[in-house]
Design an enzyme around this catalytic site. Structure first.
Site, PDB file in Angstrom:
ATOM      1  N   ARG A 120      60.933  56.481  32.389  1.00  0.00           N
ATOM      2  CA  ARG A 120      62.219  57.068  32.767  1.00  0.00           C
ATOM      3  C   ARG A 120      62.679  56.445  34.081  1.00  0.00           C
ATOM      4  O   ARG A 120      61.875  56.166  34.975  1.00  0.00           O
ATOM      5  CB  ARG A 120      62.002  58.575  32.952  1.00  0.00           C
ATOM      6  CG  ARG A 120      63.233  59.388  33.257  1.00  0.00           C
ATOM      7  CD  ARG A 120      64.110  59.541  32.061  1.00  0.00           C
ATOM      8  NE  ARG A 120      65.098  60.595  32.247  1.00  0.00           N
ATOM      9  CZ  ARG A 120      66.204  60.689  31.522  1.00  0.00           C
ATOM     10  NH1 ARG A 120      66.477  59.810  30.559  1.00  0.00           N
ATOM     11  NH2 ARG A 120      67.044  61.674  31.711  1.00  0.00           N
ATOM     12  N   THR A 394      72.152  55.859  23.140  1.00  0.00           N
ATOM     13  CA  THR A 394      70.693  55.988  23.138  1.00  0.00           C
ATOM     14  C   THR A 394      70.183  55.503  21.781  1.00  0.00           C
ATOM     15  O   THR A 394      70.953  55.341  20.842  1.00  0.00           O
ATOM     16  CB  THR A 394      70.242  57.435  23.427  1.00  0.00           C
ATOM     17  OG1 THR A 394      70.797  57.828  24.671  1.00  0.00           O
ATOM     18  CG2 THR A 394      68.738  57.606  23.486  1.00  0.00           C
ATOM     19  N   THR A 412      67.130  54.462  26.420  1.00  0.00           N
ATOM     20  CA  THR A 412      68.532  54.774  26.685  1.00  0.00           C
ATOM     21  C   THR A 412      69.059  54.086  27.940  1.00  0.00           C
ATOM     22  O   THR A 412      68.288  53.706  28.818  1.00  0.00           O
ATOM     23  CB  THR A 412      68.698  56.308  26.851  1.00  0.00           C
ATOM     24  OG1 THR A 412      70.085  56.639  26.958  1.00  0.00           O
ATOM     25  CG2 THR A 412      67.977  56.823  28.076  1.00  0.00           C
ATOM     26  N   SER A 465      65.193  64.873  30.862  1.00  0.00           N
ATOM     27  CA  SER A 465      65.672  64.218  29.649  1.00  0.00           C
ATOM     28  C   SER A 465      65.526  65.142  28.450  1.00  0.00           C
ATOM     29  O   SER A 465      64.733  66.084  28.479  1.00  0.00           O
ATOM     30  CB  SER A 465      64.849  62.950  29.407  1.00  0.00           C
ATOM     31  OG  SER A 465      65.181  62.362  28.164  1.00  0.00           O
ATOM     32  N   SER A 466      66.286  64.851  27.395  1.00  0.00           N
ATOM     33  CA  SER A 466      66.109  65.568  26.127  1.00  0.00           C
ATOM     34  C   SER A 466      65.420  64.684  25.090  1.00  0.00           C
ATOM     35  O   SER A 466      65.200  65.117  23.957  1.00  0.00           O
ATOM     36  CB  SER A 466      67.466  65.989  25.552  1.00  0.00           C
ATOM     37  OG  SER A 466      68.130  66.855  26.440  1.00  0.00           O
ATOM     38  N   GLY A 486      71.604  63.083  22.986  1.00  0.00           N
ATOM     39  CA  GLY A 486      71.708  63.942  24.168  1.00  0.00           C
ATOM     40  C   GLY A 486      71.049  65.286  23.912  1.00  0.00           C
ATOM     41  O   GLY A 486      69.949  65.362  23.361  1.00  0.00           O
TER      42      GLY A 486
HETATM   43  O1  DON Z   1      67.649  61.450  28.472  1.00  0.00           O
HETATM   44  C1  DON Z   1      68.542  62.077  27.933  1.00  0.00           C
HETATM   45  O2  DON Z   1      68.395  63.195  27.481  1.00  0.00           O
HETATM   46  C2  DON Z   1      69.905  61.447  27.781  1.00  0.00           C
HETATM   47  N1  DON Z   1      70.088  60.447  28.799  1.00  0.00           N
HETATM   48  C3  DON Z   1      70.002  60.883  26.396  1.00  0.00           C
HETATM   49  C4  DON Z   1      71.394  60.416  26.108  1.00  0.00           C
HETATM   50  C5  DON Z   1      71.674  60.359  24.669  1.00  0.00           C
HETATM   51  O3  DON Z   1      70.866  60.636  23.812  1.00  0.00           O
HETATM   52  C6  DON Z   1      73.059  59.962  24.308  1.00  0.00           C
HETATM   53  N2  DON Z   1      73.223  59.968  22.886  1.00  0.00           N
HETATM   54  N3  DON Z   1      74.001  60.633  22.314  1.00  0.00           N
END
Ligand code: DON
Length: 592
Positions: A120, A394, A412, A465-466, A486
């Site tokens: 990360r 992502t 991502t 993060s998710s 996300g």
């Molecule tokens: O780490 C995270 O949760 C976000 N930066 C992920 C972003 C993401 O999955 C965008 N896609 N829709």
């Protein structure tokens, strides 16, 4: 890398009962940030058997092909992960890349060792808690966490490629990076998904000369199918192949990045890059209806939310529930898990995350007790803080090789095309992962997620993060699962696990219509045209608000290995087929 004793998977219940400390279905430990690898967990039977062949599912046919080529050249799943990762960074620049970060969840077949490589991004050392607030008004500065140099955290992706290759791979980086290097030099085809995402970010890309030179033609989007060459990207990969970690984080590349970021108003220093290390963490492991789930620990919120949701659901006689009751219970369980995400979770190297408590069955039982079988619980009645919208960037890929090594990788640059800044000569975009911090308590980020102290900005901290790369090890089948999306990643992985458990195959899992609830805003989101009107009416009768989204979401990639006969299958999300052959249509390849 260190080998740890491997208790038999079948003995696990006895081991758990035998120790008060271990009397939790979840094994988790904090790992200090350290360059040296730490032991992972080995909770599963080392011998799961052997697949007949390998399978890769990724979001792009070129990336899947790169992984396959590396397997054919004698690499294992981890070398293939390096190849797929580096290729996705080239051909899906809106989603991930060398200027971003990610999580690599690996399981080694020879000894059952599982490890979560946390690559990360980190906040710069000069970052401050209120750096995105206007000092005069105390309000967030518009777009400061989205566009430009100040939005970028220190990248982890290059460190991950080197770490995975050096510690888990069989081939030198020069070989695992070769397909991506070749493709960058020869050129790749600009596809439908690239075009769709670029449409959303064109203005920001125009504003940065490096990004405009790389991704625009006279200030406009390239035409569909245009050949995109990126020799700078090839050169950056060569630096990694030749000099390893230091090729990126020290020397001329580091200097170039720091100079450009600072000239554009950012706060990176050479120290930031020199200090960056991936962290090997113990994956979060729990049992669910006879399967071992190996998933993402903090700084991802995904594994904990997954464990909480499934443990709440474990208390019901699932087989006896009809489809409406199942959806109602799933939503009520997710509502509670997403609430806890907002309140408790952050970087475990900076804040104490009460993981054991959150994933304890007794806590799940308490949450379950508050669920009414006939009525939705309004989110306002649960103490906490608020939360949504979404862009499909992502990326995730899943690999099983012919030895049974597993790789689940979600990576991502955050929003499409990251912070829309390319440092000239590097060939990659920087991220805008700083937006995943809670920049002010209660102020939602781009995904509508809110947070508190636990996810406030601190120098060197990783934003929450998710992303939820997940391995499911069942008695009959093994699955590797993950997706972008996300805040919706977590609900998609939950759904995939329930579908897998019910016997769905890889293609059915990735194609299944999606349903989401994240506590706040307090409504169930469904994909267009996907929910049976009778079930919708039944949910509304229980007090749920159901909202149909205008677009579908996610880009899930799943591989499954059948332990009895060794068969493997791959499912690449069909949602992007509609807009381009360059995306997922050929990506679920199987190599034998
Ligand atoms: O780490 C995270 O949760 C976000 N930066 C992920 C972003 C993401 O999955 C965008 N896609 N829709």
């Amino acid at each position: 890398m260190p080998r740890v004793p491997t208790p038999s998977w079948r003995c696990l219940p006895a081991l758990l009962l035998g120790s008060a400390l271990l009397a939790l279905p979840v094994a988790f430990a904090r790992a200090p940030e350290a360059p040296a690898p730490v032991a992972g967990t080995s909770v599963h039977d080392a011998a799961l058997g052997r697949p007949q062949g390998a399978a890769i599912a990724s979001a792009h046919a070129e990336a899947t092909a790169a992984g396959m080529a590396v397997l054919r050249a004698g690499g294992n799943a981890f070398d293939a992960a390096v190849a797929v990762s580096a290729t996705l960074g080239l051909v899906e620049p809106e989603s991930s890349g060398l200027g971003g970060g990610g999580f690599f969840l690996l399981r080694r077949a020879s000894d059952g060792h599982t490890v979560f490589i946390d690559a990360r991004e980190r906040a710069p050392l000069a970052a401050t808690r209120d750096m995105y607030l206007d000092p005069a008004t105390g309000q967030p500065k518009p777009r400061a966490t989205i566009d430009g140099a100040l939005a970028a955290a220190i990248p982890g992706q290059p460190a991950a490629l080197v770490h995975v290759a050096e510690n888990f791979g069989r081939l030198p980086l020069r070989e695992s990076l070769a397909p991506a290097i070749r493709l960058a030099e020869r050129g790749w085809r600009f596809g439908e998904k690239n075009l769709a995402m670029l449409g959303w970010r064109k203005e920001a890309l125009r504003a940065d000369p490096g990004a405009a030179a790389l991704f625009l033609v006279d200030g406009e989007a390239p035409r569909l199918g245009a050949r995109m060459r990126n020799p700078d990207y090839a050169a950056t990969l060569r630096l990694l192949a030749e000099y390893g970690h230091d090729g990126f984080y020290r020397g001329p590349m580091a200097q170039r990045l720091v100079d450009a970021v600072r000239a554009a108003g950012g706060i990176w220093t050479l120290d930031d890059l020199a200090q960056y290390r991936v962290v090997e963490r113990r994956p979060l492991v729990f049992q669910h209806r006879g399967m071992s789930i190996v998933t993402a620990p903090p700084p991802s919120s995904g594994g904990i939310a997954l464990a909480q949701t499934l443990q709440i659901l474990d208390g019901y006689d699932w087989a006896a529930k009809n489809p409406t009751q199942r959806l109602h219970l799933r939503v009520e369980a997710m509502r509670r898990a997403y609430r806890d995400r907002a309140v408790y979770l952050g970087d475990p190297d900076f804040v104490t995350v009460p993981v054991e408590r959150l994933v304890h069955p007794a806590y799940a039982a308490g949450l379950r007790a508050g669920i009414h079988l006939q009525r939705a619980t309004p989110s306002d009645l649960l103490p906490g803080i608020a939360a949504l919208p979404e862009r499909p960037d992502t990326t995730h890929f899943s690999i099983v090789d012919a030895e049974g090594n597993l790789a689940a990788v979600t990576q991502t640059v955050n929003l499409p095309f990251g912070n829309a800044m390319v440092v000239p000569g590097t060939g990659f975009l920087l991220n805008n992962e700083m937006d995943d911090f809670s920049i002010k308590p209660g102020v939602p980020n781009a995904f509508g997620l809110v947070g508190k102290e636990a996810n406030a900005i601190e120098p060197g901290k990783r934003p929450l993060s998710s992303m939820t790369p997940t391995l499911v090890i069942g008695p009959e089948r093994v699955a590797v699962i993950g997706t972008p999306g996300g805040s919706r990643i977590i609900s998609m992985v939950i759904q995939a696990l329930l579908d897998f458990e019910a016997g769905a195959d890889a293609r059915a899992i990735v194609a299944a219509p999606r349903l989401h609830h994240q506590y706040l805003p307090d409504h169930i989101l469904v994909e267009p045209g996907s929910l049976d009107p009778a079930i919708r009416a039944a949910l509304e009768a229980k007090g749920h608000t159901v909202k149909e989204e205008t677009r579908s979401w996610g880009n899930m990639q799943v591989v499954i290995w059948h332990r009895a006969d060794g068969r493997t299958e791959a499912g690449a999300d069909p949602r992007w087929e509609a807009v381009g052959k360059g995306a997922t249509s050929e990506a679920g390849g199987i190599f034998r």
